[in-house]
Design a protein around this motif. Sequence first.
Motif, PDB file in Angstrom:
ATOM      1  N   ALA A   1      11.852   4.262   1.959  1.00 53.72           N
ATOM      2  CA  ALA A   1      10.433   4.047   2.216  1.00 53.72           C
ATOM      3  C   ALA A   1       9.573   5.204   1.743  1.00 53.72           C
ATOM      4  N   THR A   2      10.199   6.315   1.380  1.00 47.33           N
ATOM      5  CA  THR A   2       9.446   7.484   0.930  1.00 47.33           C
ATOM      6  C   THR A   2      10.027   7.985  -0.383  1.00 47.33           C
TER       7      THR A   2
ATOM      8  N   ARG B   1       4.587   7.392   0.641  1.00 45.55           N
ATOM      9  CA  ARG B   1       5.163   6.472   1.624  1.00 45.55           C
ATOM     10  C   ARG B   1       4.619   5.082   1.381  1.00 45.55           C
ATOM     11  N   GLY B   2       5.513   4.109   1.337  1.00 38.16           N
ATOM     12  CA  GLY B   2       5.120   2.729   1.133  1.00 38.16           C
ATOM     13  C   GLY B   2       5.152   1.955   2.430  1.00 38.16           C
ATOM     14  N   SER B   3       4.241   1.018   2.557  1.00 38.90           N
ATOM     15  CA  SER B   3       4.131   0.254   3.793  1.00 38.90           C
ATOM     16  C   SER B   3       4.743  -1.130   3.689  1.00 38.90           C
ATOM     17  N   ALA B   4       5.139  -1.526   2.518  1.00 43.06           N
ATOM     18  CA  ALA B   4       5.693  -2.862   2.337  1.00 43.06           C
ATOM     19  C   ALA B   4       7.176  -2.793   2.028  1.00 43.06           C
TER      20      ALA B   4
ATOM     21  N   GLN C   1       0.842  -1.186   0.000  1.00 46.66           N
ATOM     22  CA  GLN C   1       0.000   0.000   0.000  1.00 46.66           C
ATOM     23  C   GLN C   1       0.876   1.234   0.000  1.00 46.66           C
TER      24      GLN C   1
END
Length: 111
Positions: free
Chosen positions: A74-75, A21-24, A1
């Motif tokens: 992550a961003t 921003r990614g959650s995985a 996501q």
Amino acid sequence: QVAESGGGLVQAGGSLRLSCRGSAGAFRESAIGWFRRRPGKQREWVGTLSTGGTSVYNQAVKGRFSISRDDGGATVFLQMDNLRPEDTATYYCQRLGSGYWGQGTQVTVSS
């Protein structure tokens, strides 16, 4: 996501920086695309940051927009300079190949 943020209202000629921003964990190792949907139009590609760190852009934004990633990966950022009223849109990012979209973030450029 993914989750986009950083949109807002800005005058023509101004700048904004959007964040994705990614959650995985896979987000850190994936190419990331930015897209936008302008009023009354279909979603269009804005630019892509490859896994190797190179970026390519739609001709409409080339030279004004740039994509980068933070050190942790992550961003991903979309730096938008010299904004124009025609850049008004909802902006989305996507981990390419995932098929998932975030909620988007609204950018409005006033003349």
